[in-house]
Design a protein around this motif. Structure first.
Motif, PDB file in Angstrom:
ATOM      1  N   ASP A  22       0.892  -1.165   0.000  1.00 34.45           N
ATOM      2  CA  ASP A  22       0.000   0.000   0.000  1.00 34.45           C
ATOM      3  C   ASP A  22       0.924   1.207   0.000  1.00 34.45           C
ATOM      4  O   ASP A  22       1.624   1.465   0.976  1.00 34.45           O
ATOM      5  CB  ASP A  22      -0.858  -0.077   1.272  1.00 34.45           C
ATOM      6  CG  ASP A  22      -1.794   1.096   1.483  1.00 34.45           C
ATOM      7  OD1 ASP A  22      -1.358   2.254   1.322  1.00 34.45           O
ATOM      8  OD2 ASP A  22      -2.967   0.859   1.843  1.00 34.45           O
ATOM      9  N   SER A  75      -0.386   6.713  -2.471  1.00 36.54           N
ATOM     10  CA  SER A  75      -1.628   7.147  -1.831  1.00 36.54           C
ATOM     11  C   SER A  75      -1.768   8.647  -1.608  1.00 36.54           C
ATOM     12  O   SER A  75      -1.990   9.099  -0.479  1.00 36.54           O
ATOM     13  CB  SER A  75      -1.794   6.413  -0.482  1.00 36.54           C
ATOM     14  OG  SER A  75      -1.576   5.044  -0.640  1.00 36.54           O
ATOM     15  N   PRO A  76      -1.644   9.443  -2.670  1.00 32.36           N
ATOM     16  CA  PRO A  76      -1.858  10.882  -2.514  1.00 32.36           C
ATOM     17  C   PRO A  76      -3.357  11.191  -2.362  1.00 32.36           C
ATOM     18  O   PRO A  76      -4.189  10.280  -2.452  1.00 32.36           O
ATOM     19  CB  PRO A  76      -1.334  11.460  -3.831  1.00 32.36           C
ATOM     20  CG  PRO A  76      -1.518  10.365  -4.824  1.00 32.36           C
ATOM     21  CD  PRO A  76      -1.357   9.070  -4.059  1.00 32.36           C
ATOM     22  N   HIS A  81       4.841  12.267  -0.280  1.00 33.63           N
ATOM     23  CA  HIS A  81       4.327  11.205  -1.152  1.00 33.63           C
ATOM     24  C   HIS A  81       5.427  10.641  -2.036  1.00 33.63           C
ATOM     25  O   HIS A  81       5.359   9.491  -2.447  1.00 33.63           O
ATOM     26  CB  HIS A  81       3.168  11.721  -2.011  1.00 33.63           C
ATOM     27  CG  HIS A  81       1.942  12.033  -1.206  1.00 33.63           C
ATOM     28  ND1 HIS A  81       1.388  13.295  -1.175  1.00 33.63           N
ATOM     29  CD2 HIS A  81       1.193  11.273  -0.391  1.00 33.63           C
ATOM     30  CE1 HIS A  81       0.335  13.275  -0.370  1.00 33.63           C
ATOM     31  NE2 HIS A  81       0.197  12.057   0.119  1.00 33.63           N
ATOM     32  N   HIS A  86      -3.686   3.576  -2.432  1.00 34.84           N
ATOM     33  CA  HIS A  86      -4.875   3.834  -1.613  1.00 34.84           C
ATOM     34  C   HIS A  86      -5.188   5.340  -1.635  1.00 34.84           C
ATOM     35  O   HIS A  86      -5.010   6.065  -0.654  1.00 34.84           O
ATOM     36  CB  HIS A  86      -4.586   3.361  -0.186  1.00 34.84           C
ATOM     37  CG  HIS A  86      -5.773   3.261   0.710  1.00 34.84           C
ATOM     38  ND1 HIS A  86      -6.706   2.271   0.608  1.00 34.84           N
ATOM     39  CD2 HIS A  86      -6.171   4.034   1.769  1.00 34.84           C
ATOM     40  CE1 HIS A  86      -7.636   2.424   1.548  1.00 34.84           C
ATOM     41  NE2 HIS A  86      -7.330   3.497   2.255  1.00 34.84           N
ATOM     42  N   GLY A 100      -6.540   8.973  -1.496  1.00 34.04           N
ATOM     43  CA  GLY A 100      -7.441   9.676  -0.575  1.00 34.04           C
ATOM     44  C   GLY A 100      -8.521  10.391  -1.370  1.00 34.04           C
ATOM     45  O   GLY A 100      -8.356  11.544  -1.760  1.00 34.04           O
ATOM     46  N   ASP A 145      -9.787   1.920   6.724  1.00 32.26           N
ATOM     47  CA  ASP A 145      -8.622   1.045   6.689  1.00 32.26           C
ATOM     48  C   ASP A 145      -8.946  -0.362   7.200  1.00 32.26           C
ATOM     49  O   ASP A 145      -8.365  -1.340   6.727  1.00 32.26           O
ATOM     50  CB  ASP A 145      -7.451   1.669   7.465  1.00 32.26           C
ATOM     51  CG  ASP A 145      -6.444   2.318   6.507  1.00 32.26           C
ATOM     52  OD1 ASP A 145      -6.233   1.758   5.412  1.00 32.26           O
ATOM     53  OD2 ASP A 145      -5.881   3.378   6.850  1.00 32.26           O
ATOM     54  N   TYR A 204       2.445  -1.047   4.578  1.00 29.56           N
ATOM     55  CA  TYR A 204       1.972   0.319   4.356  1.00 29.56           C
ATOM     56  C   TYR A 204       3.169   1.244   4.411  1.00 29.56           C
ATOM     57  O   TYR A 204       3.917   1.216   5.387  1.00 29.56           O
ATOM     58  CB  TYR A 204       0.998   0.730   5.463  1.00 29.56           C
ATOM     59  CG  TYR A 204      -0.259  -0.094   5.516  1.00 29.56           C
ATOM     60  CD1 TYR A 204      -0.247  -1.343   6.131  1.00 29.56           C
ATOM     61  CD2 TYR A 204      -1.440   0.360   4.949  1.00 29.56           C
ATOM     62  CE1 TYR A 204      -1.411  -2.114   6.178  1.00 29.56           C
ATOM     63  CE2 TYR A 204      -2.597  -0.405   4.996  1.00 29.56           C
ATOM     64  CZ  TYR A 204      -2.577  -1.643   5.614  1.00 29.56           C
ATOM     65  OH  TYR A 204      -3.708  -2.392   5.655  1.00 29.56           O
ATOM     66  N   THR A 212       4.189   4.945   4.662  1.00 25.74           N
ATOM     67  CA  THR A 212       3.774   6.343   4.889  1.00 25.74           C
ATOM     68  C   THR A 212       4.781   7.014   5.819  1.00 25.74           C
ATOM     69  O   THR A 212       5.661   6.363   6.361  1.00 25.74           O
ATOM     70  CB  THR A 212       2.393   6.473   5.589  1.00 25.74           C
ATOM     71  OG1 THR A 212       2.570   6.317   6.992  1.00 25.74           O
ATOM     72  CG2 THR A 212       1.380   5.499   5.073  1.00 25.74           C
ATOM     73  N   GLN A 267       2.047   8.786  10.949  1.00 25.97           N
ATOM     74  CA  GLN A 267       0.861   7.921  10.970  1.00 25.97           C
ATOM     75  C   GLN A 267       1.073   6.663  11.815  1.00 25.97           C
ATOM     76  O   GLN A 267       0.283   5.718  11.729  1.00 25.97           O
ATOM     77  CB  GLN A 267       0.464   7.550   9.548  1.00 25.97           C
ATOM     78  CG  GLN A 267       0.085   8.777   8.729  1.00 25.97           C
ATOM     79  CD  GLN A 267      -0.769   8.446   7.516  1.00 25.97           C
ATOM     80  OE1 GLN A 267      -1.535   7.488   7.515  1.00 25.97           O
ATOM     81  NE2 GLN A 267      -0.647   9.236   6.470  1.00 25.97           N
ATOM     82  N   HIS A 291      -1.933   5.672  14.007  1.00 23.69           N
ATOM     83  CA  HIS A 291      -3.046   5.180  13.191  1.00 23.69           C
ATOM     84  C   HIS A 291      -2.858   3.699  12.847  1.00 23.69           C
ATOM     85  O   HIS A 291      -3.778   2.884  13.004  1.00 23.69           O
ATOM     86  CB  HIS A 291      -3.152   6.022  11.907  1.00 23.69           C
ATOM     87  CG  HIS A 291      -4.093   5.446  10.887  1.00 23.69           C
ATOM     88  ND1 HIS A 291      -5.463   5.486  11.042  1.00 23.69           N
ATOM     89  CD2 HIS A 291      -3.863   4.782   9.725  1.00 23.69           C
ATOM     90  CE1 HIS A 291      -6.028   4.879  10.002  1.00 23.69           C
ATOM     91  NE2 HIS A 291      -5.076   4.444   9.194  1.00 23.69           N
ATOM     92  N   PHE A 292      -1.653   3.343  12.402  1.00 19.01           N
ATOM     93  CA  PHE A 292      -1.457   1.956  11.975  1.00 19.01           C
ATOM     94  C   PHE A 292      -1.420   1.000  13.169  1.00 19.01           C
ATOM     95  O   PHE A 292      -1.929  -0.113  13.087  1.00 19.01           O
ATOM     96  CB  PHE A 292      -0.227   1.827  11.066  1.00 19.01           C
ATOM     97  CG  PHE A 292      -0.520   2.363   9.690  1.00 19.01           C
ATOM     98  CD1 PHE A 292      -1.366   1.666   8.823  1.00 19.01           C
ATOM     99  CD2 PHE A 292      -0.030   3.587   9.277  1.00 19.01           C
ATOM    100  CE1 PHE A 292      -1.693   2.177   7.575  1.00 19.01           C
ATOM    101  CE2 PHE A 292      -0.352   4.103   8.026  1.00 19.01           C
ATOM    102  CZ  PHE A 292      -1.179   3.398   7.168  1.00 19.01           C
TER     103      PHE A 292
HETATM  104  N1  ARG Z   1      -3.692   9.322   1.824  1.00 17.23           N
HETATM  105  C1  ARG Z   1      -2.877   9.198   2.991  1.00 17.23           C
HETATM  106  C2  ARG Z   1      -1.968  10.435   3.115  1.00 17.23           C
HETATM  107  O1  ARG Z   1      -1.742  11.134   2.163  1.00 17.23           O
HETATM  108  C3  ARG Z   1      -2.023   7.948   2.999  1.00 17.23           C
HETATM  109  C4  ARG Z   1      -2.774   6.640   2.953  1.00 17.23           C
HETATM  110  C5  ARG Z   1      -1.951   5.476   3.399  1.00 17.23           C
HETATM  111  N2  ARG Z   1      -2.619   4.208   3.273  1.00 17.23           N
HETATM  112  C6  ARG Z   1      -3.564   3.750   4.063  1.00 17.23           C
HETATM  113  N3  ARG Z   1      -4.121   2.583   3.804  1.00 17.23           N
HETATM  114  N4  ARG Z   1      -3.994   4.427   5.114  1.00 17.23           N
HETATM  115  O2  ARG Z   1      -1.418  10.660   4.169  1.00 17.23           O
END
Ligand code: ARG
Length: 584
Positions: free
Chosen positions: A128, A131-132, A142, A168, A170, A324, A342, A344, A348, A351-352
């Motif tokens: 994953d 993911s922008p 990103h 993924h 957003g 998620d 993932y 990132t 985050q 969150h994870f």
């Molecule tokens: N769109 C999110 C961002 O720009 C990142 C997503 C990461 N992936 C996920 N499954 N949460 O920070």
């Protein structure tokens, strides 16, 4: 030259590991021990080393040196090693025969392998990454996710694993209320045509500011959001248009970076599943109501104890966590992965941790089967040590960054190769510029913040992409100069005699170890450093050993070293997502 048995393996350290286990079985018939053999840090002691005996001895409460000596006395590695020694507190050091190295080199030259094995048991990985967010420019954070994620996917694939990459996107959330309101009332169509993401960003900021001053505007934005959530066709159409325009812009960047994703299932893809997820959490007693919201509490988790996760807000809306959780569930059902990673930034982490822990509560039956991993990275800093921004303080856009990389690389390339036609130099500059940005991103320990420096990343001398790309092109030029089309010719005698030759080959033999280390530790920097060291060893070899002018068997031996160094450089860079050129 000594005759070598042909039962050689692609990777000698694996063979040594097997033989060690066999020997240990003779000494310790009751146990089943495995050994890990690694390159010696100091080659004066040998080429490979294991420290495994020391931990076995500790477990058995016996003398490690004695155990090591006993194992060595039963060890049969004579076809590969000229010396096996017990050292220190129970290390075993192996010195390889040059003929054994030559034989592996010869196999590689014949194209039988490139010093690595595919995984015995292929696994399924989901990556994953990237993911922008829709209607926002991709920023330098990103870029790290994209470059790192792509490199890890390439690495797993190289080792023969099955890989599914999923961007993924957003593409859902409360921001769309403001965006739709802005689109309806304040959109500048011409600006949208020219630079869609900047215009969407502008209307968002504009409405956002107005909302802060005027509660009525905020209310209007909320109403647009509710209409979107309820499926109003006009709002849905605007929303879809925003996604389409954004994806088009993102795709331009992906194509410049040569990055592909197998799927782009955005957050909105999971909307139909969210209700059921929350209900299941409630039914199973993993979530409960609290102040009108539905919340997962982690009472038994020391770290998350006071950090509950809301999966349905008191207004009935779902959030990032809920999406998620639904996403993991969907991925498990669709691809049956062994591992989901993932990529990132470090912010985050909480969150994870929350979603991984919540998912394990939800599907305990998968606990042993499914590995969930957050590969996080630090920030990119400007040369002033502050977050990387433009001079006017705006976040740097990825497309501008790549433009500048190509432009600067063009200057460097033109200085070196003024005689080449411009078109040719542009092409080199493109691969060098993009390669430099990627390499600069992959080289530091990913969890550290790193300072973005154009001069450093484009330097021709140093641990950089252009240095390695030049090293590759220079080797290809040896073959051109010698009029040798197909590189090394098969079935020539290889005889390693000179220290500088042996040093390169010893390092080539460890290519597979570096690939595996990147995969196991999710750290591409290990490959960067491996390749940099290879290029350095090759330079020393090339300075000490004439190639085309040497007599046989030296000439063939050295051509094989050149050829295999080039192949490994190319494959290693490709794994990092960096392209090579035959001529620079
Ligand atoms: N769109 C999110 C961002 O720009 C990142 C997503 C990461 N992936 C996920 N499954 N949460 O920070």
């Amino acid at each position: 030259m000594a005759v070598i048995q042909d039962n050689l393996s692609v990777v000698l350290y694996r063979e040594l590991e097997k033989r060690l286990a066999e020997a240990a079985n003779k000494v310790l018939p009751s146990g089943n021990y495995s050994f890990s053999v690694r390159p010696c840090a100091d080659t004066r002691f040998g080429d490979y080393q294991t420290s495994a005996v020391m931990s076995i001895a500790k477990e058995l409460k016996t003398n490690p040196r004695k155990l090591a000596t006993d194992i060595v006395s039963k060890l049969e590695v004579g076809e590969w090693c000229e010396k096996v020694e017990v050292a220190g507190g129970g290390f075993i050091n192996f010195k390889l025969k040059p003929q054994a190295m030559a034989a592996v080199l010869n196999e590689a030259a014949r194209g039988e392998h490139l010093f690595y094995n595919k995984a015995d048991k292929p696994r399924t990985f989901i990556v994953d990454f990237s993911s922008p967010n829709v209607a926002k420019p991709m920023h330098v954070g990103h870029i790290r996710s994209t470059i790192l994620g792509d490199c890890l996917a390439r690495t797993f694939r190289l080792l023969g694993h099955r890989v599914v990459t999923d961007n993924h996107l957003g593409d859902w959330g409360t921001q769309f209320g403001k965006l739709i309101l802005g689109w309806k009332k304040y959109l500048d169509k011409e600006a949208l045509e020219k630079d869609p993401i900047s215009e969407m960003e502008r209307i968002y900021r504009f409405v956002n500011e107005r909302c802060e001053q005027d509660a009525q505007v905020l209310d209007e934005a909320r109403r647009e959001l509710v209409k979107l959530q309820q499926g109003d066709s006009e709002n849905l159409e605007i929303w879809r248009k925003m996604i389409e325009l954004s994806r088009h812009e993102f795709d331009k960047i992906y194509s410049r970076l040569d990055v592909k994703s197998d799927y782009t299932l955005g957050e909105s893809f999971y909307n139909p599943y969210l209700e059921a997820v929350v209900n299941d959490f409630i039914t199973k007693g993993i979530a409960r109501e609290s102040d009108g919201a539905v919340v997962v509490f982690f009472d038994d988790d020391p770290y998350l104890k006071d950090k509950p996760a809301i999966i349905r807000k008191s207004d009935g809306g779902f959030n990032y966590v809920t999406t998620d959780l639904a996403t993991i569930d969907y991925r498990v059902k669709t691809w049956n992965p062994d591992e989901i990673i993932y990529v990132t930034d470090g912010r985050q982490q909480l969150h994870f941790q929350q979603i991984f822990t919540a998912f394990r509560k939800w599907h305990p039956e998968l606990n042993d089967k499914l590995n969930l991993v957050h590969i996080w990275f630090g920030s990119i800093l400007g040369e002033d040590g502050k977050p990387f921004k433009t001079r006017s303080g705006d976040t740097i856009k990825l497309s501008d960054l790549l433009d500048e990389a190509e432009e600067r690389a063009f200057k460097v390339v033109s200085e070196k190769n003024a005689q080449l036609p411009e078109e040719y130099r542009r092409n080199i500059a493109r691969l060098v510029g993009i390669g430099s940005v990627k390499y600069a991103d992959l080289l530091p320990n990913r969890q550290a913040d790193y300072v973005f420096s154009w001069d450093k990343m484009l330097a021709l001398n140093g641990n950089t992409a252009p240095y390695l790309q030049y090293a590759y092109a220079r080797i290809r030029s040896i073959f051109r100069k010698g009029g040798i089309d197909e590189g090394y010719q098969e079935n020539k005698t290889i005889d390693l005699t000179v220290q500088e030759e042996i040093a390169v080959v010893r390092h080539l033999l460890n290519f597979g170890l570096s690939i595996e280390a990147v995969a196991n530790e999710y750290r591409p920097n290990l490959m960067c450093n491996y390749l940099y060291e290879l290029a350095g060893l090759f330079t020393r070899f090339y300075e000490a050993c004439p190639v085309l002018k040497a007599g046989e068997p030296q000439r063939s031996t050295r051509l094989a070293i050149c050829e295999l160094t080039a192949r490994v450089l190319k494959q290693g860079l490709e794994m990092l997502g960096i392209q090579t050129l035959e001529q620079m």
